[in-house]
Write a protein that holds these residues in place. Structure first.
Motif, PDB file in Angstrom:
ATOM      1  N   HIS A   1      -1.909   5.604   4.921  1.00 27.02           N
ATOM      2  CA  HIS A   1      -2.468   6.276   3.737  1.00 27.02           C
ATOM      3  C   HIS A   1      -2.220   7.784   3.798  1.00 27.02           C
ATOM      4  CE1 HIS A   1      -5.445   6.664   0.424  1.00 27.02           C
ATOM      5  NE2 HIS A   1      -5.679   7.835   0.998  1.00 27.02           N
ATOM      6  N   SER A   2      -2.569   8.389   4.926  1.00 22.69           N
ATOM      7  CA  SER A   2      -2.411   9.843   5.070  1.00 22.69           C
ATOM      8  C   SER A   2      -0.943  10.258   5.059  1.00 22.69           C
ATOM      9  CB  SER A   2      -3.077  10.313   6.364  1.00 22.69           C
ATOM     10  OG  SER A   2      -4.445   9.993   6.388  1.00 22.69           O
TER      11      SER A   2
ATOM     12  N   ARG B   1       0.437   3.870  -2.977  1.00 25.13           N
ATOM     13  CA  ARG B   1      -0.012   5.228  -2.676  1.00 25.13           C
ATOM     14  C   ARG B   1       1.052   6.253  -3.038  1.00 25.13           C
ATOM     15  NH1 ARG B   1      -4.322   7.903  -3.160  1.00 25.13           N
ATOM     16  NH2 ARG B   1      -4.194   9.902  -2.086  1.00 25.13           N
TER      17      ARG B   1
ATOM     18  N   LEU C   1      -9.850   0.563  -5.512  1.00 25.67           N
ATOM     19  CA  LEU C   1     -10.206   0.980  -4.151  1.00 25.67           C
ATOM     20  C   LEU C   1     -11.212   0.061  -3.460  1.00 25.67           C
ATOM     21  CD1 LEU C   1     -10.339   4.890  -4.096  1.00 25.67           C
ATOM     22  CD2 LEU C   1      -8.761   3.374  -2.909  1.00 25.67           C
TER      23      LEU C   1
ATOM     24  N   LYS D   1       0.830  -1.206   0.000  1.00 21.65           N
ATOM     25  CA  LYS D   1       0.000   0.000   0.000  1.00 21.65           C
ATOM     26  C   LYS D   1       0.863   1.253   0.000  1.00 21.65           C
ATOM     27  CE  LYS D   1      -3.719   2.346   2.482  1.00 21.65           C
ATOM     28  NZ  LYS D   1      -4.592   2.430   1.286  1.00 21.65           N
TER      29      LYS D   1
ATOM     30  N   GLU E   1      -9.532  -3.161  -2.527  1.00 21.79           N
ATOM     31  CA  GLU E   1      -8.576  -3.030  -1.423  1.00 21.79           C
ATOM     32  C   GLU E   1      -9.280  -2.819  -0.086  1.00 21.79           C
ATOM     33  OE1 GLU E   1      -4.846  -0.113  -0.275  1.00 21.79           O
ATOM     34  OE2 GLU E   1      -6.696   0.713  -1.092  1.00 21.79           O
ATOM     35  N   ASN E   2     -10.380  -2.071  -0.096  1.00 22.02           N
ATOM     36  CA  ASN E   2     -11.032  -1.691   1.161  1.00 22.02           C
ATOM     37  C   ASN E   2     -11.495  -2.889   1.984  1.00 22.02           C
ATOM     38  OD1 ASN E   2     -10.672   1.023   0.697  1.00 22.02           O
ATOM     39  ND2 ASN E   2     -12.687   1.335  -0.204  1.00 22.02           N
TER      40      ASN E   2
ATOM     41  N   THR F   1       1.665   8.668   3.764  1.00 26.06           N
ATOM     42  CA  THR F   1       2.286   8.483   2.456  1.00 26.06           C
ATOM     43  C   THR F   1       1.842   9.561   1.479  1.00 26.06           C
ATOM     44  OG1 THR F   1       2.303   6.095   2.834  1.00 26.06           O
ATOM     45  CG2 THR F   1       2.685   6.844   0.588  1.00 26.06           C
ATOM     46  N   THR F   2       0.562   9.950   1.557  1.00 26.85           N
ATOM     47  CA  THR F   2       0.071  11.024   0.687  1.00 26.85           C
ATOM     48  C   THR F   2       0.799  12.325   0.966  1.00 26.85           C
ATOM     49  OG1 THR F   2      -2.129   9.998   0.572  1.00 26.85           O
ATOM     50  CG2 THR F   2      -1.973  12.321  -0.008  1.00 26.85           C
TER      51      THR F   2
ATOM     52  N   THR G   1      -3.620   1.434   8.943  1.00 28.99           N
ATOM     53  CA  THR G   1      -3.787   1.590   7.501  1.00 28.99           C
ATOM     54  C   THR G   1      -4.136   3.030   7.140  1.00 28.99           C
ATOM     55  OG1 THR G   1      -4.540  -0.709   7.314  1.00 28.99           O
ATOM     56  CG2 THR G   1      -5.039   0.757   5.479  1.00 28.99           C
ATOM     57  N   ASN G   2      -5.012   3.645   7.920  1.00 26.71           N
ATOM     58  CA  ASN G   2      -5.387   5.041   7.664  1.00 26.71           C
ATOM     59  C   ASN G   2      -4.202   5.978   7.874  1.00 26.71           C
ATOM     60  OD1 ASN G   2      -8.029   4.352   7.058  1.00 26.71           O
ATOM     61  ND2 ASN G   2      -8.755   4.635   9.145  1.00 26.71           N
TER      62      ASN G   2
END
Length: 207
Positions: free
Chosen positions: A170-171, A45, A143, A41, A146-147, A173-174, A166-167
């Motif tokens: 995600h944040s 991402r 998406l 991920k 994956e979810n 890496t963004t 995971t959240n």
């Protein structure tokens, strides 16, 4: 009495923090498949962030005098598949092996990255739009697949912690990807951004 109560509250907070930290470590140490998923991920991402930044710069460079309308088209091609393909992704997720689907979509996304490089080589704005449409189609299909995969990788007791991690991933890496991609696009070149994107998706497929 008040001081004793404060001390008890502080001790309770320390125990809660320690327990929370231990639960995060336990999720990583006890769930090998989840660790691999999280690494994949991160790669996926990171690549997605690189390509979004690179697309904005590419459109501004190629659409001389028509930057506003071209950026509007870029947004349209990015958002339109999300309306259509998310339902299709959910349909596939219910009927096919999620892991195999994610690998196939990662490989296709890497191939689309090469189309961005061709667009830069020939300075073709329509090719950028076509690649954006294809890439958004892949991502929008990816998406919903994956979810639903995290509950398949961890026990029910670890699920809330795994979702939180995971959240965060995600944040984080963004945010990190946006900074690095902006510097790369400005100081090194757009082609490097698309190569990094391609490599990250290949890495995600292997992971």
């Amino acid at each position: 009495a008040a001081e004793q109560q404060d001390e008890n509250e502080e001790a309770g907070e320390d125990i809660t923090a320690s327990s929370s930290s231990s639960s995060y470590r336990a999720v990583f140490s006890h769930n090998k498949q989840y660790r691999w998923y999280l690494a994949a991920k991160f790669c996926q991402r990171l690549g997605e962030t690189f390509v979004r930044i690179a697309n904005l710069v590419a459109v501004q460079d190629l659409a001389t005098g028509k930057e506003g309308s071209s950026l509007a088209l870029l947004a349209t091609y990015s958002l339109l598949p999300k309306v259509i393909c998310s339902q299709f992704g959910g349909y596939l997720a219910d009927r096919r092996d999620r892991r195999k689907l994610m690998i196939q979509l990662d490989v296709f996304a890497a191939i689309v990255s090469l189309l961005f490089l061709v667009a830069l080589r020939f300075e073709s704005l329509p090719l950028v739009f076509l690649a954006t449409l294809l890439r958004s189609t892949v991502y929008s299909t990816y998406l919903p697949i994956e979810n639903g995969i995290v509950p398949l990788l961890v026990p029910p007791d670890d699920l809330p912690t795994a979702v939180t991690i995971t959240n965060w991933a995600h944040s984080g890496t963004t945010c990190l990807g946006g900074i690095v991609a902006g510097v790369t696009a400005a100081d090194i070149g757009l082609d490097i951004c698309y190569w990094i994107d391609c490599i990250t998706y290949i890495a995600s497929a292997f992971l």
